[in-house]
Design a protein around this motif. Structure first.
Motif, PDB file in Angstrom:
ATOM      1  N   THR A 135      49.511  47.555  43.446  1.00 21.76           N
ATOM      2  CA  THR A 135      49.535  46.169  43.917  1.00 21.76           C
ATOM      3  C   THR A 135      49.638  46.100  45.439  1.00 21.76           C
ATOM      4  OG1 THR A 135      50.582  45.447  41.856  1.00 21.76           O
ATOM      5  CG2 THR A 135      50.761  43.972  43.755  1.00 21.76           C
ATOM      6  N   VAL A 136      50.428  46.969  46.031  1.00 21.87           N
ATOM      7  CA  VAL A 136      50.673  46.921  47.473  1.00 21.87           C
ATOM      8  C   VAL A 136      49.568  47.618  48.265  1.00 21.87           C
ATOM      9  CG1 VAL A 136      52.237  47.691  49.305  1.00 21.87           C
ATOM     10  CG2 VAL A 136      53.169  46.761  47.176  1.00 21.87           C
ATOM     11  N   LEU A 137      49.085  48.747  47.765  1.00 19.73           N
ATOM     12  CA  LEU A 137      48.243  49.618  48.586  1.00 19.73           C
ATOM     13  C   LEU A 137      46.745  49.507  48.325  1.00 19.73           C
ATOM     14  CD1 LEU A 137      50.320  52.945  48.470  1.00 19.73           C
ATOM     15  CD2 LEU A 137      50.052  51.412  50.426  1.00 19.73           C
ATOM     16  N   VAL A 138      46.339  49.407  47.079  1.00 13.53           N
ATOM     17  CA  VAL A 138      44.918  49.554  46.732  1.00 13.53           C
ATOM     18  C   VAL A 138      44.161  48.260  47.018  1.00 13.53           C
ATOM     19  CG1 VAL A 138      43.281  50.025  44.873  1.00 13.53           C
ATOM     20  CG2 VAL A 138      45.439  51.298  44.988  1.00 13.53           C
ATOM     21  N   PRO A 139      43.082  48.311  47.799  1.00 10.92           N
ATOM     22  CA  PRO A 139      42.267  47.120  48.041  1.00 10.92           C
ATOM     23  C   PRO A 139      41.366  46.841  46.849  1.00 10.92           C
ATOM     24  CG  PRO A 139      41.296  48.994  49.147  1.00 10.92           C
ATOM     25  CD  PRO A 139      42.567  49.495  48.517  1.00 10.92           C
ATOM     26  N   GLU A 140      41.053  45.581  46.646  1.00 11.83           N
ATOM     27  CA  GLU A 140      40.132  45.224  45.570  1.00 11.83           C
ATOM     28  C   GLU A 140      38.698  45.472  46.010  1.00 11.83           C
ATOM     29  OE1 GLU A 140      39.302  45.241  42.641  1.00 11.83           O
ATOM     30  OE2 GLU A 140      40.409  43.503  41.842  1.00 11.83           O
ATOM     31  N   SER A 141      37.875  45.892  45.090  1.00 11.06           N
ATOM     32  CA  SER A 141      36.446  46.087  45.347  1.00 11.06           C
ATOM     33  C   SER A 141      35.713  45.947  44.037  1.00 11.06           C
ATOM     34  CB  SER A 141      36.172  47.468  45.967  1.00 11.06           C
ATOM     35  OG  SER A 141      36.543  48.510  45.080  1.00 11.06           O
ATOM     36  N   ARG A 142      34.499  45.434  44.112  1.00 12.52           N
ATOM     37  CA  ARG A 142      33.669  45.307  42.910  1.00 12.52           C
ATOM     38  C   ARG A 142      32.207  45.239  43.335  1.00 12.52           C
ATOM     39  NH1 ARG A 142      35.753  39.830  43.099  1.00 12.52           N
ATOM     40  NH2 ARG A 142      37.380  40.425  41.638  1.00 12.52           N
ATOM     41  N   GLU A 143      31.323  45.377  42.367  1.00 11.50           N
ATOM     42  CA  GLU A 143      29.896  45.235  42.642  1.00 11.50           C
ATOM     43  C   GLU A 143      29.613  43.771  42.973  1.00 11.50           C
ATOM     44  OE1 GLU A 143      25.573  46.140  40.544  1.00 11.50           O
ATOM     45  OE2 GLU A 143      27.440  46.563  39.467  1.00 11.50           O
ATOM     46  N   PRO A 144      29.069  43.462  44.171  1.00 12.83           N
ATOM     47  CA  PRO A 144      28.939  42.056  44.591  1.00 12.83           C
ATOM     48  C   PRO A 144      28.053  41.220  43.682  1.00 12.83           C
ATOM     49  CG  PRO A 144      28.664  43.551  46.448  1.00 12.83           C
ATOM     50  CD  PRO A 144      28.660  44.394  45.217  1.00 12.83           C
ATOM     51  N   HIS A 145      26.944  41.788  43.172  1.00 13.99           N
ATOM     52  CA  HIS A 145      26.007  41.019  42.357  1.00 13.99           C
ATOM     53  C   HIS A 145      25.776  41.749  41.039  1.00 13.99           C
ATOM     54  CE1 HIS A 145      25.189  38.276  45.672  1.00 13.99           C
ATOM     55  NE2 HIS A 145      25.117  39.338  46.453  1.00 13.99           N
ATOM     56  N   ALA A 146      26.779  41.700  40.177  1.00 12.86           N
ATOM     57  CA  ALA A 146      26.720  42.474  38.933  1.00 12.86           C
ATOM     58  C   ALA A 146      25.851  41.828  37.868  1.00 12.86           C
ATOM     59  CB  ALA A 146      28.135  42.669  38.387  1.00 12.86           C
ATOM     60  N   GLY A 166      34.085  52.082  32.959  1.00  9.43           N
ATOM     61  CA  GLY A 166      33.507  52.195  34.293  1.00  9.43           C
ATOM     62  C   GLY A 166      32.698  50.982  34.680  1.00  9.43           C
ATOM     63  N   SER A 167      31.903  50.477  33.732  1.00  8.62           N
ATOM     64  CA  SER A 167      31.114  49.284  33.993  1.00  8.62           C
ATOM     65  C   SER A 167      32.015  48.074  34.242  1.00  8.62           C
ATOM     66  CB  SER A 167      30.183  49.019  32.797  1.00  8.62           C
ATOM     67  OG  SER A 167      29.452  47.832  32.973  1.00  8.62           O
ATOM     68  N   ALA A 168      33.091  47.947  33.462  1.00  7.68           N
ATOM     69  CA  ALA A 168      34.026  46.829  33.641  1.00  7.68           C
ATOM     70  C   ALA A 168      34.692  46.891  35.009  1.00  7.68           C
ATOM     71  CB  ALA A 168      35.077  46.858  32.535  1.00  7.68           C
ATOM     72  N   ALA A 169      35.008  48.097  35.480  1.00  7.04           N
ATOM     73  CA  ALA A 169      35.642  48.236  36.792  1.00  7.04           C
ATOM     74  C   ALA A 169      34.712  47.753  37.903  1.00  7.04           C
ATOM     75  CB  ALA A 169      36.035  49.691  37.025  1.00  7.04           C
ATOM     76  N   ASP A 170      33.432  48.096  37.816  1.00 11.51           N
ATOM     77  CA  ASP A 170      32.477  47.626  38.824  1.00 11.51           C
ATOM     78  C   ASP A 170      32.313  46.104  38.765  1.00 11.51           C
ATOM     79  OD1 ASP A 170      31.937  50.180  39.758  1.00 11.51           O
ATOM     80  OD2 ASP A 170      30.260  50.485  38.389  1.00 11.51           O
ATOM     81  N   ARG A 171      32.307  45.561  37.577  1.00  9.50           N
ATOM     82  CA  ARG A 171      32.005  44.147  37.405  1.00  9.50           C
ATOM     83  C   ARG A 171      33.204  43.254  37.728  1.00  9.50           C
ATOM     84  NH1 ARG A 171      27.997  41.747  34.836  1.00  9.50           N
ATOM     85  NH2 ARG A 171      27.318  43.750  34.002  1.00  9.50           N
TER      86      ARG A 171
END
Length: 516
Positions: A208-219, A92-97
């Motif tokens: 690859t086609v549908l899901v947008p990328e997102s992450r914690e901006p200042h990890a 979970g932490s890796a996904a946010d980062r």
């Protein structure tokens, strides 16, 4: 979602190179392709959860074709759950980062590679290693799928989306033995794993086609000490819980990893309190909202996981069902969860009652179903069916409400960490439920056995040692009594969880309702 937790009241994260997906392009309901994205992540979740139980019906084939011992078979099943549970917080932490889409794709690749290796394995050791590799991918998938749902759906639709996600989880868990039985009826045991490959390939293209990328901006910097401590601590605790029923709770092989896990997790908590960029913010546990939600997670999975484990024994040992028949008999539970969520009934009820009352009422209903199954389980299937439907209805309302409460108490940019907490506690609760309720069953069973049977710990062994029909009847009744007591303890745990979670969550939201 509003919250009284100070850690969740931070201002919206400043713009980063990768924007959050929810509500983008001015869409009031979230991402424009959100329902297609939900279908994709649920498909990935389906195969991950399915593999927790699909292998159970293949034990005879594995024993004969791979020459697997009893210990080998246990590790084939447990390696997957052990690695998965140990890595959920880190995943979970890796996904946010590093990006939720990126980790979702990585999880699919690892899970697919592990499935291919498992399907083509020619030895017990090879299959155990492949299952462990699948567990790494599964940890990434379970956390990223829920985190992506949190990003692409806004608050008004999120309960329904989480309800669908949770319903797929319940359906997959219950469908494992059924799917395994059907596949084994037509193909060799390796096909159980190879059927994952088309799903993984489809998932890779769709993500690859549908899901947008997102992450914690200042990890900030990676919390490597936290990663190491969490993996060692969780893996040790889960190992002890898994092996306890087989080796005995007082054996050195159980006490040593349990003690190690407790010490390391305590060190993890201490480190996370001091770390500049912790992987898990310990201040969350000061929030009554978050504490109430995680209490609900542990106790509902404790009661439901343990009770379903006892039910499978009841169907197979008391009712003399095959594993496939036992799976089919349990299906009404999962189908009710699916029906309650896919029709939107759960989301409407949660919107009307609010999270505290929804969690409390759902868990009380589930506890009633568990108690009914315990009290009428020795009779016809009609009473068991009624209990399973009640369990499914309660779980179908309580589970998405609990998940929404957990995720809503955590800032949206830390959705992966929230999913990791939710998944970790679910795994831990289920494992403890199986271990503790199983121990209650064994203790009650042993106490009621005739003296002539000796110290037999299993029903088949006790029946074999019994002298005559009268003693065999006493043995069967002792086992049935153990099942009843274990199921009633599970019902009590769920009832307690509903009351505690509802009370804590109610207190957490009450000031907000008064406009404070």
């Amino acid at each position: 979602m509003p919250t009284t937790d100070p850690t969740a009241q931070a201002a919206a994260p400043p713009p980063g190179p990768v924007p959050e997906a929810g509500g983008r392009d001015g869409q009031p309901g979230g991402h424009p392709a959100r329902w297609a994205i939900l279908a994709v992540v649920c498909l990935a979740e389906l195969v991950v959860v399915l593999d927790n139980t699909v292998l159970n019906v293949a034990i005879p084939s594995l024993t004969s074709e791979l020459g697997a011992s009893t210990a080998d078979v246990q590790w084939m099943i447990n390696a997957y759950a052990l690695v998965q549970a140990g890595l959920l917080l880190t995943a979970g932490s890796a996904a946010d980062r590093y990006g939720r889409k990126r980790m979702l794709l990585a999880g699919l690749v690892l899970f697919g590679a592990g499935s291919l290796a498992a399907g083509l394995a020619t030895s017990a050791d090879g299959l155990i290693a492949a299952r462990a590799g699948m567990g790494v991918g599964a940890a990434l998938l379970l956390t990223t799928t829920l985190a992506v749902v949190m990003q692409v759906f806004e608050a008004e639709e999120r309960p329904k989306a989480i309800g669908v996600w949770g319903a797929v989880n319940a359906l997959a868990y219950a469908a494992g033995p059924v799917v395994g039985g059907v596949v084994l009826g037509h193909y060799w045991w390796g096909a159980i794993f190879l059927i994952n490959i088309p799903v993984v390939l489809l998932g890779l293209v769709a993500v690859t086609v549908l899901v947008p990328e997102s992450r914690e901006p200042h990890a900030g910097r990676p919390d490597l000490p936290g990663v190491v401590l969490s993996v060692i601590g969780m893996t040790s605790v889960v190992y002890a819980v898994i092996t306890g029923p087989e080796e005995g709770w007082t054996s050195p092989g159980v006490l040593a990893p349990a003690a190690l896990g407790a010490v390391v997790l305590a060190a993890f908590v201490g480190w996370e309190r001091r770390a500049e960029h912790p992987m898990l913010d310990m201040d969350l546990f000061r929030s009554r909202r978050f504490t109430g939600a995680v209490t609900g997670v542990v106790l509902i999975t404790f009661g439901s996981g343990g009770a379903l484990y006892l039910l499978t024994q009841q169907f197979q040992f008391v009712r003399d069902d095959s594993p496939l028949q036992a799976g089919l008999n349990l299906a009404p539970f999962a189908l009710t969860v699916v029906l309650v969520n896919f029709t939107g009934a759960s989301a409407r009820l949660i919107a009307r009652l609010g999270l505290p009352l929804s969690i409390a009422s759902g868990m009380v209903t589930m506890a009633a179903g568990l108690a009914l199954v315990a009290l009428v389980g020795d009779g016809g299937y009609g009473g068991v069916l009624a209990g399973l439907v009640l369990m499914g209805a309660g779980c179908g309302v309580a589970n998405p409400a609990i998940a929404e409460a957990v995720m809503g108490a955590i800032p949206k940019e830390k959705a992966g960490a929230g999913a990791g907490v939710n998944g970790t506690l679910s795994e831990l609760g289920t494992g403890l439920g199986v271990a503790v309720l199983g121990a209650v069953l064994v203790s009650r069973f042993a106490a009621l056995l005739p003296d002539s049977v000796g110290t037999a710990e299993s029903l088949p062994a006790a029946l074999e040692a019994a002298a005559g029909a009268a003693e065999r009847a006493m043995v069967a009744e002792a086992f049935a009594s153990g099942l009843r007591v274990g199921q009633l303890v599970g019902a009590g745990a769920v009832l307690l969880g509903g009351c505690v979670a509802g009370l804590l969550l109610g207190r957490a939201v009450r000031p907000r309702r008064r406009g404070e």
